[in-house]
Design an enzyme around this catalytic site. Sequence first.
Site, PDB file in Angstrom:
ATOM      1  N   LEU A   1      -6.977   9.012  11.458  1.00 59.86           N
ATOM      2  CA  LEU A   1      -7.212   7.188  11.552  1.00 59.86           C
ATOM      3  C   LEU A   1      -6.426   6.346  11.500  1.00 59.86           C
ATOM      4  O   LEU A   1      -5.095   6.857  10.233  1.00 59.86           O
ATOM      5  CB  LEU A   1      -8.315   6.795  10.464  1.00 59.86           C
ATOM      6  CG  LEU A   1      -9.935   7.100  11.433  1.00 59.86           C
ATOM      7  CD1 LEU A   1     -10.765   6.910   9.960  1.00 59.86           C
ATOM      8  CD2 LEU A   1     -10.386   5.946  12.782  1.00 59.86           C
ATOM      9  N   ALA A   2      -5.469   5.409  12.145  1.00 54.83           N
ATOM     10  CA  ALA A   2      -4.725   5.131  11.448  1.00 54.83           C
ATOM     11  C   ALA A   2      -4.985   3.156  11.232  1.00 54.83           C
ATOM     12  O   ALA A   2      -3.645   2.332  12.035  1.00 54.83           O
ATOM     13  CB  ALA A   2      -3.066   5.047  12.862  1.00 54.83           C
TER      14      ALA A   2
ATOM     15  N   ASN B   1     -12.735   6.075   2.720  1.00 57.05           N
ATOM     16  CA  ASN B   1     -11.078   6.616   3.333  1.00 57.05           C
ATOM     17  C   ASN B   1     -10.051   7.088   2.694  1.00 57.05           C
ATOM     18  O   ASN B   1      -9.641   5.920   1.340  1.00 57.05           O
ATOM     19  CB  ASN B   1     -10.877   5.413   4.001  1.00 57.05           C
ATOM     20  CG  ASN B   1     -11.901   5.472   5.274  1.00 57.05           C
ATOM     21  OD1 ASN B   1     -12.618   3.813   5.585  1.00 57.05           O
ATOM     22  ND2 ASN B   1     -12.626   6.484   6.138  1.00 57.05           N
TER      23      ASN B   1
ATOM     24  N   HIS C   1      -0.013   7.949   5.944  1.00 56.79           N
ATOM     25  CA  HIS C   1       0.786   7.551   5.344  1.00 56.79           C
ATOM     26  C   HIS C   1       2.000   8.500   5.207  1.00 56.79           C
ATOM     27  O   HIS C   1       1.610   9.609   6.150  1.00 56.79           O
ATOM     28  CB  HIS C   1       0.901   6.676   4.189  1.00 56.79           C
ATOM     29  CG  HIS C   1       0.098   6.096   3.792  1.00 56.79           C
ATOM     30  ND1 HIS C   1       1.097   4.187   2.920  1.00 56.79           N
ATOM     31  CD2 HIS C   1      -1.419   5.497   4.352  1.00 56.79           C
ATOM     32  CE1 HIS C   1       0.047   3.549   3.424  1.00 56.79           C
ATOM     33  NE2 HIS C   1      -1.424   3.758   4.046  1.00 56.79           N
TER      34      HIS C   1
ATOM     35  N   ASP D   1      -7.639  -4.029   7.560  1.00 53.83           N
ATOM     36  CA  ASP D   1      -6.558  -2.730   7.761  1.00 53.83           C
ATOM     37  C   ASP D   1      -6.244  -3.314   9.461  1.00 53.83           C
ATOM     38  O   ASP D   1      -5.929  -1.783   9.690  1.00 53.83           O
ATOM     39  CB  ASP D   1      -6.933  -1.421   7.623  1.00 53.83           C
ATOM     40  CG  ASP D   1      -6.579  -0.198   7.287  1.00 53.83           C
ATOM     41  OD1 ASP D   1      -4.655  -0.589   7.029  1.00 53.83           O
ATOM     42  OD2 ASP D   1      -6.902   0.407   7.646  1.00 53.83           O
TER      43      ASP D   1
ATOM     44  N   GLU E   1       0.681  -1.584   0.205  1.00 59.56           N
ATOM     45  CA  GLU E   1      -0.105  -0.233  -0.416  1.00 59.56           C
ATOM     46  C   GLU E   1       1.023   1.267   0.107  1.00 59.56           C
ATOM     47  O   GLU E   1       1.424   1.684   0.636  1.00 59.56           O
ATOM     48  CB  GLU E   1      -0.723   0.156   1.556  1.00 59.56           C
ATOM     49  CG  GLU E   1      -2.865   1.535   1.156  1.00 59.56           C
ATOM     50  CD  GLU E   1      -2.807   1.071   2.348  1.00 59.56           C
ATOM     51  OE1 GLU E   1      -1.921   0.624   3.386  1.00 59.56           O
ATOM     52  OE2 GLU E   1      -3.694   1.690   2.530  1.00 59.56           O
TER      53      GLU E   1
ATOM     54  N   GLY F   1     -17.618   0.539  12.088  1.00 56.75           N
ATOM     55  CA  GLY F   1     -18.595   1.202  12.676  1.00 56.75           C
ATOM     56  C   GLY F   1     -18.074   3.177  12.290  1.00 56.75           C
ATOM     57  O   GLY F   1     -18.904   4.126  13.545  1.00 56.75           O
TER      58      GLY F   1
END
Length: 384
Positions: A306-307, A218, A142, A273, A130, A248
Amino acid sequence: MHEALVNARVLTQVAVETGRAVLIEGGRILAVTDEDDPRVASARVHDLQGAWLLPGFIDTQVNGGGGVLFNDEPTVEGIRAIGAAHRRFGTTGFLPTLISDDLSVVARGIAAVDAAIRAQVPGVLGIHIEGPFLSRARKGVHDAARFRGPDDAVVELLSSLGHGTTLVTLAPEVAPPEALSQLASRGVVLSAGHTNATFADIDLALRHGLKGFTHLFNAMSPLTGREPGVVGAALHDPESYCGIIVDGRHVSPVVLQIALRAKRHDRFMLVTDAMPCVGTGEHEFMLQGRRISVRDGYCVDDAGTLAGTALTMAHAVSNAQRLLGLELTEAARMASEYPADFLGLSQELGRIAAGCRASLVACDDNLRVRATWVDGVREDARAD
Ligand SMILES: [Zn+2]
């Protein structure tokens, strides 16, 4: 000696069947037959006590688990630990996933996956790379300092895996169509992600081998009234596959329900993920020098970006039922059959059918995993 799995609710290609036995020999499914078939009497019989028997879950996007981040440990043992952590939650096939990093790490990851497959590490099907061929505008967590375009040397590197499948997530606007064609012609599966492309960019990429979309909604240009963006292109194209994170939080369940009405269900795949925290109970880990906190199943950096997740495939299937209103059978197929199709493995995996690899999961109505089989090798769930 062959084995027979009996007394289960078996999700076959036909329906949910009872009174059937799944015969396993040499790591493959020999037959799905009636329980009074004479071959059952001569087999070692496992009574599954009414459990669901589903095709083993296939996770095409898993960054880590069991305390291991693949970027930090691109080794056979690192892959083994990640697979073991997720197998407890029904994952019997997975692509260890590298987030954007130096090409030397990509090379080590490819070598490790090749060695892991040769060493028959359970469940590893290939690699998901990715980035680093991504859009700065949609970088997410990233590290944009590592981003670059794919040149000829990169095309060679990305198509160098000797065993297994290579999935590459890239932003089509930073990769020329010729590079996409070259990679696709060498068997690399291409997915658009972390991309600010226009509808036209994606339309061109689809004609040059693009096959899917990474974590739909996303880190991609949204659907708007005058510009359909990457989201619009993904939902408009009938054939390509969409990975979805059903936790969610990454995407509103309402938005995912709209997506499911726009496109055939067999083009959606549940992904985790997942990060190293899966299977550990830890609340913090380091990602390329940054501290990531784990809160209620999702992961964020100190800035709130978000990670990844602490999601498991069993939890994702459960969420798909609870949040998206899907039947278990369809949610389970999104976790097995459809990702197998996406990876070009429909003859091998994702189905309970004669000739397929015996990669299976037995679970109760609450998706608690009782046992998994990877290529016929059974592992019972631990009591904890
Ligand atoms: Zn991502």
